[in-house]
Design a protein around this motif. Structure first.
Motif, PDB file in Angstrom:
ATOM      1  N   GLU A 444       0.836  -1.217  -0.206  1.00 27.35           N
ATOM      2  CA  GLU A 444      -0.205   0.005  -0.012  1.00 27.35           C
ATOM      3  C   GLU A 444       0.863   1.239   0.216  1.00 27.35           C
ATOM      4  N   ASP A 642       1.339   6.690   1.057  1.00 29.27           N
ATOM      5  CA  ASP A 642       0.486   5.704   1.495  1.00 29.27           C
ATOM      6  C   ASP A 642      -0.482   5.846   0.623  1.00 29.27           C
ATOM      7  N   GLY A 644      -3.411   4.580   0.370  1.00 28.01           N
ATOM      8  CA  GLY A 644      -4.833   4.648   0.892  1.00 28.01           C
ATOM      9  C   GLY A 644      -5.188   5.921   1.680  1.00 28.01           C
ATOM     10  N   THR A 645      -4.302   6.678   2.263  1.00 24.68           N
ATOM     11  CA  THR A 645      -4.751   7.917   2.754  1.00 24.68           C
ATOM     12  C   THR A 645      -3.937   9.106   2.348  1.00 24.68           C
ATOM     13  N   GLY A 646      -3.084   8.762   1.338  1.00 21.94           N
ATOM     14  CA  GLY A 646      -2.280   9.983   0.688  1.00 21.94           C
ATOM     15  C   GLY A 646      -1.203  10.703   1.645  1.00 21.94           C
ATOM     16  N   GLU A 647      -1.103   9.843   2.700  1.00 20.21           N
ATOM     17  CA  GLU A 647      -0.061  10.552   3.582  1.00 20.21           C
ATOM     18  C   GLU A 647       1.410  10.304   3.018  1.00 20.21           C
ATOM     19  N   ARG A 649       5.262   9.959   3.741  1.00 22.17           N
ATOM     20  CA  ARG A 649       6.321   9.780   4.887  1.00 22.17           C
ATOM     21  C   ARG A 649       7.766  10.317   4.057  1.00 22.17           C
ATOM     22  N   VAL A 650       8.679  11.176   4.908  1.00 23.25           N
ATOM     23  CA  VAL A 650       9.639  11.288   4.204  1.00 23.25           C
ATOM     24  C   VAL A 650      10.841  10.391   4.910  1.00 23.25           C
ATOM     25  N   ALA A 767      -2.082  15.453   2.452  1.00 22.84           N
ATOM     26  CA  ALA A 767      -2.807  14.404   2.140  1.00 22.84           C
ATOM     27  C   ALA A 767      -4.199  14.214   1.353  1.00 22.84           C
ATOM     28  N   ASP A 768      -4.659  15.368   1.686  1.00 21.87           N
ATOM     29  CA  ASP A 768      -5.861  15.430   0.889  1.00 21.87           C
ATOM     30  C   ASP A 768      -5.637  15.591  -0.560  1.00 21.87           C
ATOM     31  N   LEU A 771      -4.350  12.276  -1.975  1.00 20.00           N
ATOM     32  CA  LEU A 771      -5.101  11.177  -2.376  1.00 20.00           C
ATOM     33  C   LEU A 771      -6.156  11.748  -3.526  1.00 20.00           C
ATOM     34  N   LEU A 775      -6.627   9.206  -6.555  1.00 21.52           N
ATOM     35  CA  LEU A 775      -8.051   8.611  -6.886  1.00 21.52           C
ATOM     36  C   LEU A 775      -8.480   9.008  -8.497  1.00 21.52           C
TER      37      LEU A 775
END
Lengths: 799, 292
Positions: A444, A642, A644-647, A649-650, A767-768, A771, A775
């Motif tokens: 993911e 991610d 699934g969440t658009g997060e 991570r660096v 993240a918004d 994501l 999508l």
């Protein structure tokens, strides 16, 4: 000047910063900590409208509030400021031009009474249509933020367009870019957006103004450039410079947001109505968003053409900055962005226009990078699209286009070998990023890597002079007095190291002044653009050479030989003809005292100056010697997204920079790392959000997010220094600090693209937004595969 | 800039309730992490601040039979470190772990978090899924107890009367077969408010046929909603990926989060909630993998 540096001296060592203990123990004092007898507290009554005519102001009820001493409006204090463009009423007159603009200042015996008084101020407004963003402000039917633009006093190099909201622009061109692009194998056009940001300094802006008489002002303030504050106030009140004393103690973070003037003219103007009473104003965290200045706010459109190998044939870049309601402070941002609009690349034909546009929002100013981060965001994102169009590795595309010695960039200046090793920086960053595994253990989560080269110059006045004063004490110690302000960057330490190196003494022997006082500290243009170590450092070297000459004179008198015959090693002076005849530095620091008691000579002190050589204003083609220093570097990022969440991570951030000579490795790394983290905030989470009424919706840290230690947990942060000496810098050092903020954000965004395929051309990459892009990409792929299936049915298989 | 106010520090809940009833401008202070922020912003200007921290017996976590009681003055840090809240009540510790920052966790209280009635309140969301009951005390008479779903009326609004305070919150039906977890999304990994959050509580978790799953969501409506259809889809049946995906669709059906949020768009919240649901159920070991 020659660059004597043994490599064993104080320069190049991670000397502990001299203010570490007092800052760690809370002994360092900032403006907010100061109080004076008889002091009044100010509270600023601000405009609730983005654009409105002021019909009437009634201060009677406010004056009746218990504890209120005076209420000052633009009628009582009709001062207008602006060095480059005189457009800014210190207190609004006739019109308000943004939500938060000062309309009145209430002075009271305590802060609560001042706040209550401000609630009682009555203002009648007639609301006007507002230009809240740059596209609206540039439209033909846009409301004019300044109807009188054509009549403002301006500097000769200024290009306002009266009847519009464009109050200045920088333009440069070479060749025929349209023809070059027309013949290109690949043409790409895109628009790239960098929102308004806040500096979020730890220390709020503060000022205490005390008029002892109508022509005698002392002002304590948290300003990066005390001599600029002094000049602005002296001109504003039509007083000689000696009538204005500006004192700056420690500053708790500047990042450009305390350069030029911020609240000082307002506080000084209000205090003039209560001569004898010091007036103190310390902004709240919320007011720091709309009561000082913001940064960035750029929309950049780039159109470029490339040959099939990816090489630039031509480019057109149009940059527009939402500079806010007043023009002064955005100018150097707009200029700086124009100078590097095409990045560190060789572009044979181009047209660049960088426009400063009035908007009905708080005004912008310097912010760690002076336009360079905006320009690099746009060009580096743009090249990412181009690389994809070409099917070319993005790093390889950059390699093929990098500036080489002999090439000329936008300003027409030629790249010289001594400007630094751009290619070396790129390869160092690439090697550093190659150590991270791009295969994610979690399906993911997808990983990507990118790097972005950069070029950076300080953007400054052509006569940005520096000076330094050195005085030798009776014990051989040295006081170094400069007007470069210590705002956390470590200048007190680095400058002491340069002085110690030049004087051939241990760094502990040198003490840099803790505060700047324009009555006693020597002239400094401004502490901006990462120039202090370079410019003040050069002045210090000249002063040190002079100090040694004067010291030798005293020693010569003492030893009875001509000064030219005196040797010096930092500790002792001797007769070169007879080296056994020697004196310690301390013995001749104040005079030459002979055995019989008679004395000659006098206290040893010296003054040194520096003016960057040969700077000019741009000519009609935007060319000139616009920067006296260039720094090259490269920044990169490895991220994990991610799905699934658009997060985001660096995993790793890297900066490789050719800094000429590292004066203090720990401080240098700290400066670059700090700039990288601040840029990471801009890349991922920071933006000023406006409501439809033009008010900032997130003027607090609740909803204006910046990275904290928890956001950095697990992030590998590498800083690599290359050292190609700079001939005009102290011991080879060039500018370094905000450089770490120049190309980090696009590196993050390009790494996200590599991981996900999503091009995100508007910051920040929340993240918004990530994501939503994921999508949208999924939907587009489903569409394509459905279309392919339909196509497949129509055509016979195997064709 | 605080306006002047009077301050009282009562010793027992009834005295506190009487003080709160004594004037319209009276406000209760527990940890102060919401009240002081509003006072500094001059949005709230209480004439009397009633500091509840002097009341004995309102801080701590206790268990009697299958009922766990959390005193209103229990701090977030207390929740985080309490062994009683391990295991089946883990959702509360999940919530405590992401609550504010260290300083806020040391001050903020569970009762204050509920009484402040924020739609994204970290504790309201799991406690809704636990069917928690709020214990409320007035100046006279015995304490009354009401379901959290009746206590919370909307953003910043509760069923508390003018002279009432929260003294505890109670969770019924705590046993060995209870499982729970809470997850949220925030804009940063540091201190932030929830953009959107989800709590999952499974009773009789070990027995798919008798399992009851309760869900609650934060920052999507005025009061954390309990999506009945999604709960029904997940209860009393083996949880396959397909069933979880269907529940994810039901979870967000009919939700209309406020479009003006600064923390996340409605589209984001609706897209992420099903992802959070699937991940929580997997982490709790409730999803049957294909072929197993």
């Amino acid at each position: 000047m020659k660059q004597p540096s043994t490599g064993n001296g104080p320069v190049g060592r991670s000397t502990l910063r001299v203010d570490a203990a007092e800052k760690a123990t809370g002994q360092a004092r900032f403006v907010a900590d100061l109080s004076l007898p008889g002091q009044l507290h100010a509270f600023v009554f601000r405009s609730p409208h983005a654009h409105a005519r002021i019909r009437a102001i009634d201060t009677r009820a406010a004056l009746a509030v218990e504890g209120v001493w005076e209420v000052v409006t633009g009628a009582e204090a009709p001062f207008v400021i602006g060095e480059c463009i005189r457009d800014h009423s210190v207190l609004a007159r006739h019109k308000v031009r943004f939500v938060g603009e000062p309309v009145a200042v209430v002075l009271a015996r305590d802060p609560g009474a001042a706040a209550r008084g401000a609630e009682a101020v009555q203002v009648e407004y007639e609301e006007l249509p507002a230009a809240l963003d740059v596209s609206h402000a540039l439209a033909a039917d846009a409301p004019l933020v300044h109807e009188d633009l054509g009549s403002y006093r301006i500097l000769p190099t200024f290009h306002p367009e009266p009847g519009s909201n464009v109050y200045h622009s920088y333009r440069a061109e070479r060749g025929d870019p349209d023809a070059s692009i027309a013949g290109a194998a690949v043409v790409h056009e895109g628009t790239y957006v960098y929102p308004h940001l806040a500096h979020v300094q730890l220390e709020p802006h503060g000022a205490i103004a005390w008029w002892r008489g109508p022509a005698d002002l002392t002002l304590w303030c948290s300003a990066q450039s005390p001599h600029t504050v002094r000049k602005v106030l002296a001109e504003m009140f039509e007083l000689p410079l000696t009538a204005v004393q500006v004192i700056v103690p420690y500053i708790g973070g500047g990042f450009g947001g305390k350069s030029d003037t911020t609240i000082e003219p307002l506080v000084a103007a209000a205090a003039r109505r209560v001569i004898g009473h010091p007036v103190k104003l310390v902004l709240s965290r919320e007011e720091m968003f709309f009561g000082t200045l913001l940064g960035r706010g750029a929309e950049v459109r780039i159109r470029s053409g490339h040959d099939s190998d990816g090489r630039f044939l031509g480019a057109v870049a149009e940059l527009a900055f939402a500079c806010g309601a007043y023009g002064e402070y955005g100018i150097n941002v707009v200029e700086g962005a124009g100078h590097v609009a095409l990045g560190p690349y060789n572009v044979p034909a181009f047209r660049v226009a960088s426009k400063a546009v009035y908007t009905n929002t708080p005004f912008i100013g310097a912010f760690r990078g002076y336009g360079h981060p905006e320009a690099h965001w746009a060009m580096e994102r743009h090249l990412d699209h181009v690389a994809e169009r070409l099917g070319l590795d993005p790093t390889e595309l950059r390699r093929r286009n990098l500036l080489r010695p002999g090439d000329r960039h936008v300003t027409g200046q030629e790249v010289e070998t001594s400007h630094g090793d751009l290619r070396g920086c790129l390869e160092a960053a690439a090697a550093s990023l190659a150590t991270v595994d791009l295969a994610s253990p979690d399906p993911e989560r997808v990983r990507g890597v990118a790097l972005c080269p950069l070029m950076k110059a300080p953007v400054m006045a052509t006569n940005a002079s520096s000076s330094a004063f050195l005085k030798l004490n009776g014990d051989g110690s040295v006081d170094l007095v400069v007007s470069g302000t210590e705002m956390g960057q470590g200048s007190r330490t680095a400058l002491a190291q340069i002085a110690a190196e030049a004087l051939e003494v241990a760094v502990e022997r040198v003490s840099t002044s803790r505060l700047v006082d324009t009555a006693v500290s020597p002239y400094e243009w401004q502490s901006v653009g990462s120039t202090t170590t370079w410019k003040v450092g050069q002045a210090i070297r000249q002063a040190a050479a002079e100090l040694i000459v004067r010291l030798k004179a005293n020693a010569g008198l003492r030893l009875g030989v001509p000064p030219e015959q005196v040797g010096y090693d930092g500790d002792e002076l001797w007769d070169c003809q007879s080296p056994a005849r020697r004196v310690r530095v301390a013995e001749v620091a104040l005079n030459a005292l002979h055995p019989d008691g008679h004395a000659e000579g006098g206290p040893v002190a010296a003054f040194g100056v520096f003016t960057p050589s040969g700077l000019t204003w741009p000519d009609a083609q935007g060319r000139g010697r616009l920067a006296a220093e260039w720094t090259f570097g490269c920044q990169g990022a490895v991220v994990e997204v991610d799905r699934g969440t658009g997060e985001i991570r660096v995993l790793k951030l890297v900066t490789a920079m050719d800094v000429g000579r590292v004066v203090n490795p720990a401080l240098a790394r700290g400066q670059v790392a700090g700039a990288m983290v601040q840029s990471l905030g801009a890349a991922l989470m920071e933006q000023v959000v406006y409501g439809g009424d033009g008010a900032i919706r997130n003027p607090s840290l609740t909803d204006y997010k910046i990275p904290t230690a928890e956001d950095l947990a697990g992030v590998e942060l590498e800083v690599i220094f290359l050292e190609t000496p700079f001939d005009e810098g102290p011991f080879g050092a060039r500018c370094l600090a905000e450089h770490g903020a120049v190309a980090l954000a696009p590196a993050v965004a390009n790494a996200v693209r590599q991981a996900t395929g999503c091009h995100l051309d508007r910051m920040p990459l929340t993240a918004d937004t990530v994501l939503a892009a994921l999508l949208a990409l999924d939907r587009a792929e489903q569409e394509r595969s459905r279309a392919a299936t339909r196509q497949g049915r129509l055509e016979p298989a195997g064709v | 800039m605080f306006e002047p106010y009077r301050y009282a520090r009562p010793r027992d809940p009834r005295e506190a309730a009487a003080l709160l009833a004594s004037e319209p401008g009276a406000k209760a202070l527990a940890g102060g992490t919401d009240l002081l922020v509003e006072m500094r912003a001059r949005n709230l200007r209480p004439s009397l601040v009633v500091d509840l921290k002097g009341i004995a017996g309102l801080r701590g976590i206790s268990r009697a039979g299958g009922r766990v009681r959390i005193g209103a003055l229990t701090t977030v840090s207390d929740v985080l470190s309490s062994p009683r809240l391990a295991g089946g009540l883990a959702a509360l510790r999940d919530a405590a772990a992401v609550f504010g920052c260290h300083e806020i966790r040391n001050r903020a209280t569970v009762g204050g978090n509920l009484a402040n009635a924020s739609p994204g309140a970290e504790f309201s969301v799991p406690l809704m899924a636990f069917d928690a009951e709020v214990v409320v005390q007035g100046s006279e008479g015995p304490a009354r107890s009401l379901p959290l779903g009746s206590f919370l009326l909307g953003p910043g609004r509760t069923a508390l009367g003018p002279g009432e305070l929260v003294t505890a919150v109670e969770i019924p039906g705590v046993d060995q077969d209870l499982r729970s977890a809470y997850r949220r999304r925030a804009r940063t990994r540091g201190m932030d408010l929830a953009s959107v959050s989800l709590a999952v509580v499974a009773r009789r978790a070990g027995d798919p046929a008798r399992r009851q799953v309760a869900l609650s969501m934060g920052a999507v409506a005025g009061v954390p909603p309990r999506p009945a259809a999604a709960e029904a889809e997940l209860s009393g049946a083996t949880l396959t990926r397909e069933r979880v995906a269907r529940a994810g669709e039901l979870l967000v059906a009919g939700l209309a989060p406020r479009a003006t949020s600064l923390r996340a768009t409605p589209g984001y919240k609706l897209a992420v909630l099903p992802v959070l649901l699937e991940r929580i159920l997997c982490d709790l070991g409730l999803v049957e993998e294909d072929g197993s």
